[in-house]
Design an enzyme around this catalytic site. Structure first.
Site, mmCIF file in Angstrom:
data_model
loop_
_atom_site.group_PDB
_atom_site.id
_atom_site.type_symbol
_atom_site.label_atom_id
_atom_site.label_comp_id
_atom_site.label_asym_id
_atom_site.label_seq_id
_atom_site.Cartn_x
_atom_site.Cartn_y
_atom_site.Cartn_z
ATOM 1 N N LEU A 120 30.454 -35.472 26.521
ATOM 2 C CA LEU A 120 31.858 -35.645 26.910
ATOM 3 C C LEU A 120 32.569 -36.722 26.096
ATOM 4 C CD1 LEU A 120 31.532 -35.452 30.807
ATOM 5 C CD2 LEU A 120 31.870 -33.580 29.166
ATOM 6 N N HIS A 121 33.859 -36.475 25.868
ATOM 7 C CA HIS A 121 34.734 -37.443 25.193
ATOM 8 C C HIS A 121 36.062 -37.473 25.931
ATOM 9 C CE1 HIS A 121 36.526 -33.812 23.572
ATOM 10 N NE2 HIS A 121 35.370 -33.465 23.006
ATOM 11 N N MET B 112 30.612 -28.060 27.690
ATOM 12 C CA MET B 112 29.252 -28.010 27.153
ATOM 13 C C MET B 112 28.692 -29.430 27.036
ATOM 14 S SD MET B 112 29.030 -24.765 24.668
ATOM 15 C CE MET B 112 29.705 -25.491 23.191
ATOM 16 N N GLY B 113 29.340 -30.403 27.698
ATOM 17 C CA GLY B 113 28.814 -31.761 27.712
ATOM 18 C C GLY B 113 29.097 -32.535 26.443
ATOM 19 N N ASP C 294 41.019 -25.488 22.030
ATOM 20 C CA ASP C 294 40.435 -24.151 21.856
ATOM 21 C C ASP C 294 41.490 -23.145 22.315
ATOM 22 O OD1 ASP C 294 37.330 -24.704 21.313
ATOM 23 O OD2 ASP C 294 38.098 -26.181 22.716
ATOM 24 N N GLY D 126 38.791 -36.116 25.388
ATOM 25 C CA GLY D 126 39.430 -34.802 25.549
ATOM 26 C C GLY D 126 39.003 -34.168 26.865
ATOM 27 N N HIS D 127 37.689 -34.178 27.121
ATOM 28 C CA HIS D 127 37.176 -33.655 28.395
ATOM 29 C C HIS D 127 37.743 -34.473 29.561
ATOM 30 C CE1 HIS D 127 33.679 -32.573 25.598
ATOM 31 N NE2 HIS D 127 34.055 -31.400 26.057
ATOM 32 N N MET E 139 39.633 -34.723 18.988
ATOM 33 C CA MET E 139 38.306 -35.070 19.517
ATOM 34 C C MET E 139 37.479 -33.809 19.701
ATOM 35 S SD MET E 139 38.751 -38.133 22.181
ATOM 36 C CE MET E 139 39.541 -39.641 21.674
HETATM 37 P P1 AMP Z 1 33.516 -27.933 25.046
HETATM 38 O O1 AMP Z 1 32.621 -28.905 25.762
HETATM 39 O O2 AMP Z 1 33.721 -28.251 23.603
HETATM 40 O O3 AMP Z 1 33.158 -26.502 25.324
HETATM 41 O O4 AMP Z 1 34.957 -28.142 25.696
HETATM 42 C C1 AMP Z 1 35.151 -28.065 27.088
HETATM 43 C C2 AMP Z 1 36.630 -28.059 27.368
HETATM 44 O O5 AMP Z 1 37.226 -29.241 26.830
HETATM 45 C C3 AMP Z 1 37.350 -26.884 26.687
HETATM 46 O O6 AMP Z 1 38.330 -26.378 27.586
HETATM 47 C C4 AMP Z 1 37.976 -27.527 25.483
HETATM 48 O O7 AMP Z 1 39.137 -26.861 25.034
HETATM 49 C C5 AMP Z 1 38.311 -28.892 25.997
HETATM 50 N N1 AMP Z 1 38.462 -29.848 24.892
HETATM 51 C C6 AMP Z 1 37.572 -30.097 23.906
HETATM 52 N N2 AMP Z 1 38.074 -31.000 23.035
HETATM 53 C C7 AMP Z 1 39.311 -31.326 23.485
HETATM 54 C C8 AMP Z 1 40.348 -32.204 23.017
HETATM 55 N N3 AMP Z 1 40.205 -32.930 21.916
HETATM 56 N N4 AMP Z 1 41.482 -32.275 23.747
HETATM 57 C C9 AMP Z 1 41.636 -31.533 24.872
HETATM 58 N N5 AMP Z 1 40.703 -30.693 25.369
HETATM 59 C C10 AMP Z 1 39.555 -30.587 24.683
#
Ligand code: AMP
Length: 272
Positions: A24-25, A21-22, A141, A27-28, A175
């Site tokens: 980005l950090h 969902m953008g 998640d 983790g992404h 993150m």
């Molecule tokens: P989101 O943008 O929050 O929907 O996350 C997109 C993808 O990044 C999902 O598969 C999340 O599980 C993964 N994600 C988000 N935060 C982290 C993190 N801290 N470490 C690893 N993966 C992450």
């Protein structure tokens, strides 16, 4: 996007896909790095998906920064970034959904009733558009990853699903794009999720098997911090997500806590 993917596939290349969902950090970025290794062609999607937000949730407020995201995508050597609009994905006459059983009746699904239906729907659409060979999702998640694995098995998607370990800030906070909502004071408080997980891990390492006791101690610790409201703390089977009373094999410890108005989640696998 479909035409591009078709052409990449015709070249015999393997498409790796990271949906986000953008905002980005790192983790992404860790998922993108994994995708870079798993595929010849790396696709990132950025789409704040309205169907996974409930009424009163933060769809409008969700942080967005396309310019910075594209810079990070370039740094991670992404081949294509897919950024559809809400209208492109759902239009005005959209009427199809995905029904999920069992797995959503736990953890986040209880306080976010249609959330995972929305996730499954958008992931299905993105899979049909991006046509990946492999898709990478974060273990942060955990329930989402479990539901996608289940859906891919149940509906015979010809896609390999890979998980990526949780990436944390230096002090241990997982993150999350939503960390941007936290004030300086709340940012300090937010660390109590990870600290509570660590306390539980230590207790289990020292032989504690009573999950009610572990959960009580965690709740007491978290509630000693200002501005916190526990949504759930659960110790459950890592596959079915059913609660367990005694820790006899590896279990998932997962929690969701509101710090101020910001809902944060974290988890850890505990082994006796
Ligand atoms: P989101 O943008 O929050 O929907 O996350 C997109 C993808 O990044 C999902 O598969 C999340 O599980 C993964 N994600 C988000 N935060 C982290 C993190 N801290 N470490 C690893 N993966 C992450």
């Amino acid at each position: 996007m479909q035409a591009r993917s078709e052409s990449i596939r015709k070249q015999g290349k393997r498409i790796a896909f990271v949906p986000t969902m953008g905002f980005l950090h790192e983790g992404h970025c860790s998922l993108l790095k994994k995708g870079r290794v798993l595929g010849d062609d790396l696709v990132l999607s950025i789409f704040v998906n309205p169907t996974q937000f409930g009424p009163g949730e933060d769809y409008d407020a969700y942080p967005r920064d396309m310019e910075k995201d594209l810079q990070l995508a370039e740094r991670e050597v992404v081949d294509a970034v897919f950024t559809p609009s809400r209208e492109e994905l759902y239009g005005s006459n959209f009427q199809t959904g995905i029904e999920l059983e069992k797995l959503p009746n736990h953890l986040c699904g209880l306080s976010r009733p249609s959330h995972f239906q929305g996730v499954a729907l958008v992931v299905t659409k993105l899979f049909h558009i991006v046509k990946p060979h492999v898709a990478i999702f974060g273990e942060k998640d955990y329930q989402q990853l479990a539901i996608i694995r289940q859906m891919v098995r149940d509906l015979d998607f010809d896609i390999q699903i890979e998980g990526g370990a949780i990436v944390r800030e230096k002090d241990g906070l997982a993150m999350s794009s939503r960390n941007a909502y936290l004030s300086a004071e709340q940012r300090k408080t937010a660390l109590c999720l990870f600290q509570a997980l660590q306390k539980a891990r230590k207790a289990v390492a020292q032989g504690e098997t009573d999950t009610a006791k572990i959960i009580n101690d965690m709740a007491f610790f978290i509630q000693s911090h200002p501005d916190t409201e526990i949504d759930y703390i659960s110790i459950c089977d890592p596959q079915t997500l059913d609660s367990v009373d005694r820790i006899q094999k590896s279990v998932l410890l997962a929690l969701a806590v509101k710090v101020g108005k910001t809902r944060l989640i974290d988890n850890m696998i505990l082994s006796p």
